[in-house]
Design a protein around this motif. Sequence first.
Motif, PDB file in Angstrom:
ATOM      1  N   THR A   9       0.811  -1.205   0.000  1.00 33.07           N
ATOM      2  CA  THR A   9       0.000   0.000   0.000  1.00 33.07           C
ATOM      3  C   THR A   9       0.850   1.263   0.000  1.00 33.07           C
ATOM      4  N   ASN A  10       2.033   1.208   0.561  1.00 32.29           N
ATOM      5  CA  ASN A  10       2.876   2.398   0.661  1.00 32.29           C
ATOM      6  C   ASN A  10       4.312   2.015   0.333  1.00 32.29           C
ATOM      7  N   ARG A  11       4.525   1.458  -0.826  1.00 27.85           N
ATOM      8  CA  ARG A  11       5.837   0.958  -1.209  1.00 27.85           C
ATOM      9  C   ARG A  11       6.881   2.052  -1.213  1.00 27.85           C
ATOM     10  N   ALA A  12       7.791   1.990  -0.288  1.00 33.21           N
ATOM     11  CA  ALA A  12       8.949   2.862  -0.159  1.00 33.21           C
ATOM     12  C   ALA A  12       8.591   4.318   0.059  1.00 33.21           C
ATOM     13  N   GLY A  13       7.367   4.677  -0.050  1.00 31.99           N
ATOM     14  CA  GLY A  13       6.922   6.026   0.239  1.00 31.99           C
ATOM     15  C   GLY A  13       7.459   7.052  -0.733  1.00 31.99           C
ATOM     16  N   PRO A  14       6.613   7.931  -1.207  1.00 29.33           N
ATOM     17  CA  PRO A  14       7.067   8.932  -2.160  1.00 29.33           C
ATOM     18  C   PRO A  14       8.069   9.905  -1.554  1.00 29.33           C
ATOM     19  N   VAL A  15       7.958  10.176  -0.262  1.00 32.40           N
ATOM     20  CA  VAL A  15       8.902  11.105   0.375  1.00 32.40           C
ATOM     21  C   VAL A  15      10.295  10.504   0.412  1.00 32.40           C
ATOM     22  N   ALA A  16      10.402   9.228   0.769  1.00 31.04           N
ATOM     23  CA  ALA A  16      11.707   8.567   0.822  1.00 31.04           C
ATOM     24  C   ALA A  16      12.329   8.492  -0.563  1.00 31.04           C
ATOM     25  N   MET A  17      11.532   8.194  -1.561  1.00 36.09           N
ATOM     26  CA  MET A  17      12.056   8.098  -2.924  1.00 36.09           C
ATOM     27  C   MET A  17      12.447   9.472  -3.445  1.00 36.09           C
ATOM     28  N   PHE A  18      11.636  10.498  -3.177  1.00 35.36           N
ATOM     29  CA  PHE A  18      11.964  11.855  -3.615  1.00 35.36           C
ATOM     30  C   PHE A  18      13.284  12.316  -3.002  1.00 35.36           C
ATOM     31  N   ALA A  19      13.452  12.084  -1.706  1.00 36.47           N
ATOM     32  CA  ALA A  19      14.685  12.519  -1.031  1.00 36.47           C
ATOM     33  C   ALA A  19      15.904  11.826  -1.624  1.00 36.47           C
ATOM     34  N   LEU A  20      15.782  10.540  -1.906  1.00 36.35           N
ATOM     35  CA  LEU A  20      16.915   9.803  -2.472  1.00 36.35           C
ATOM     36  C   LEU A  20      17.263  10.329  -3.865  1.00 36.35           C
ATOM     37  N   ILE A  21      16.265  10.512  -4.704  1.00 34.20           N
ATOM     38  CA  ILE A  21      16.511  11.011  -6.066  1.00 34.20           C
ATOM     39  C   ILE A  21      17.079  12.424  -6.024  1.00 34.20           C
ATOM     40  N   PHE A  22      16.534  13.280  -5.162  1.00 32.32           N
ATOM     41  CA  PHE A  22      17.043  14.642  -5.052  1.00 32.32           C
ATOM     42  C   PHE A  22      18.513  14.652  -4.623  1.00 32.32           C
ATOM     43  N   CYS A  23      18.866  13.833  -3.640  1.00 38.14           N
ATOM     44  CA  CYS A  23      20.251  13.802  -3.154  1.00 38.14           C
ATOM     45  C   CYS A  23      21.210  13.313  -4.231  1.00 38.14           C
ATOM     46  N   ILE A  24      20.785  12.316  -4.990  1.00 38.61           N
ATOM     47  CA  ILE A  24      21.640  11.821  -6.077  1.00 38.61           C
ATOM     48  C   ILE A  24      21.827  12.903  -7.137  1.00 38.61           C
ATOM     49  N   LEU A  25      20.737  13.563  -7.526  1.00 41.49           N
ATOM     50  CA  LEU A  25      20.842  14.628  -8.529  1.00 41.49           C
ATOM     51  C   LEU A  25      21.689  15.794  -8.017  1.00 41.49           C
ATOM     52  N   TRP A  26      21.542  16.143  -6.746  1.00 39.42           N
ATOM     53  CA  TRP A  26      22.353  17.219  -6.144  1.00 39.42           C
ATOM     54  C   TRP A  26      23.835  16.874  -6.240  1.00 39.42           C
ATOM     55  N   THR A  27      24.185  15.653  -5.881  1.00 37.32           N
ATOM     56  CA  THR A  27      25.583  15.240  -5.886  1.00 37.32           C
ATOM     57  C   THR A  27      26.162  15.242  -7.299  1.00 37.32           C
ATOM     58  N   VAL A  28      25.437  14.664  -8.231  1.00 37.02           N
ATOM     59  CA  VAL A  28      25.924  14.595  -9.616  1.00 37.02           C
ATOM     60  C   VAL A  28      25.999  15.997 -10.220  1.00 37.02           C
ATOM     61  N   GLY A  43      42.068  28.851  -4.227  1.00 37.36           N
ATOM     62  CA  GLY A  43      42.171  27.836  -3.177  1.00 37.36           C
ATOM     63  C   GLY A  43      40.966  27.714  -2.258  1.00 37.36           C
ATOM     64  N   TRP A  44      40.546  28.820  -1.639  1.00 37.34           N
ATOM     65  CA  TRP A  44      39.422  28.751  -0.694  1.00 37.34           C
ATOM     66  C   TRP A  44      38.118  28.440  -1.411  1.00 37.34           C
ATOM     67  N   GLU A  45      37.959  28.901  -2.664  1.00 37.87           N
ATOM     68  CA  GLU A  45      36.747  28.585  -3.418  1.00 37.87           C
ATOM     69  C   GLU A  45      36.673  27.102  -3.736  1.00 37.87           C
ATOM     70  N   ARG A  46      37.827  26.498  -3.991  1.00 34.98           N
ATOM     71  CA  ARG A  46      37.859  25.053  -4.258  1.00 34.98           C
ATOM     72  C   ARG A  46      37.415  24.266  -3.031  1.00 34.98           C
ATOM     73  N   MET A  47      37.894  24.684  -1.855  1.00 34.85           N
ATOM     74  CA  MET A  47      37.491  23.984  -0.628  1.00 34.85           C
ATOM     75  C   MET A  47      35.995  24.113  -0.386  1.00 34.85           C
ATOM     76  N   VAL A  48      35.468  25.312  -0.557  1.00 41.06           N
ATOM     77  CA  VAL A  48      34.033  25.525  -0.356  1.00 41.06           C
ATOM     78  C   VAL A  48      33.235  24.747  -1.409  1.00 41.06           C
ATOM     79  N   ALA A  49      33.708  24.759  -2.648  1.00 47.50           N
ATOM     80  CA  ALA A  49      33.003  24.062  -3.723  1.00 47.50           C
ATOM     81  C   ALA A  49      32.968  22.555  -3.485  1.00 47.50           C
ATOM     82  N   LEU A  50      34.012  22.010  -2.903  1.00 46.24           N
ATOM     83  CA  LEU A  50      34.044  20.570  -2.638  1.00 46.24           C
ATOM     84  C   LEU A  50      33.078  20.149  -1.531  1.00 46.24           C
ATOM     85  N   LEU A  51      32.646  21.099  -0.712  1.00 43.76           N
ATOM     86  CA  LEU A  51      31.678  20.777   0.335  1.00 43.76           C
ATOM     87  C   LEU A  51      30.322  20.363  -0.241  1.00 43.76           C
ATOM     88  N   PHE A  52      29.954  20.899  -1.403  1.00 35.92           N
ATOM     89  CA  PHE A  52      28.646  20.589  -1.984  1.00 35.92           C
ATOM     90  C   PHE A  52      28.521  19.113  -2.384  1.00 35.92           C
TER      91      PHE A  52
END
Length: 115
Positions: A9-28, A43-52
């Motif tokens: 009735t509630n397979r994996a939940g749309p919220v759980a699936m949305f969060a997973l897809i969003f995180c993958i897209l954010w990372t890529v 230098g400092w911009e590279r460090m900040v950029a790598l945090l994302f």
Amino acid sequence: MIGQTRDKTNRAGPVAMFALIFCILWTVGSTALILANFDDLVGWERMVALLFPVAGLVATSSAWLVWRRSRSLRIEQRDGVTWYIWTELDGSAQRSPKDPRPDWESDGGGDGGGD
């Protein structure tokens, strides 16, 4: 007598699936943007950029655990009692006579009141 069913009735939940897809897209996406402009950053911009992408990886691993927990939920009938059985975020098997999904959705985590 034991009857076992998977909750459909509630397979994996749309919220759980949305969060997973969003995180993958954010990372890529953040990795692609950083790689395209990495030479132009100082230098400092590279460090900040790598945090994302690092934050995206951490969020992806957390979203994966939540998605896996919601996918593992199954319902068993034993001697007239309905048991909800699932794998918790830490990998331990949990069971409860109460449906844990409202607890998962209300606080974004927790053990759902399992034994």
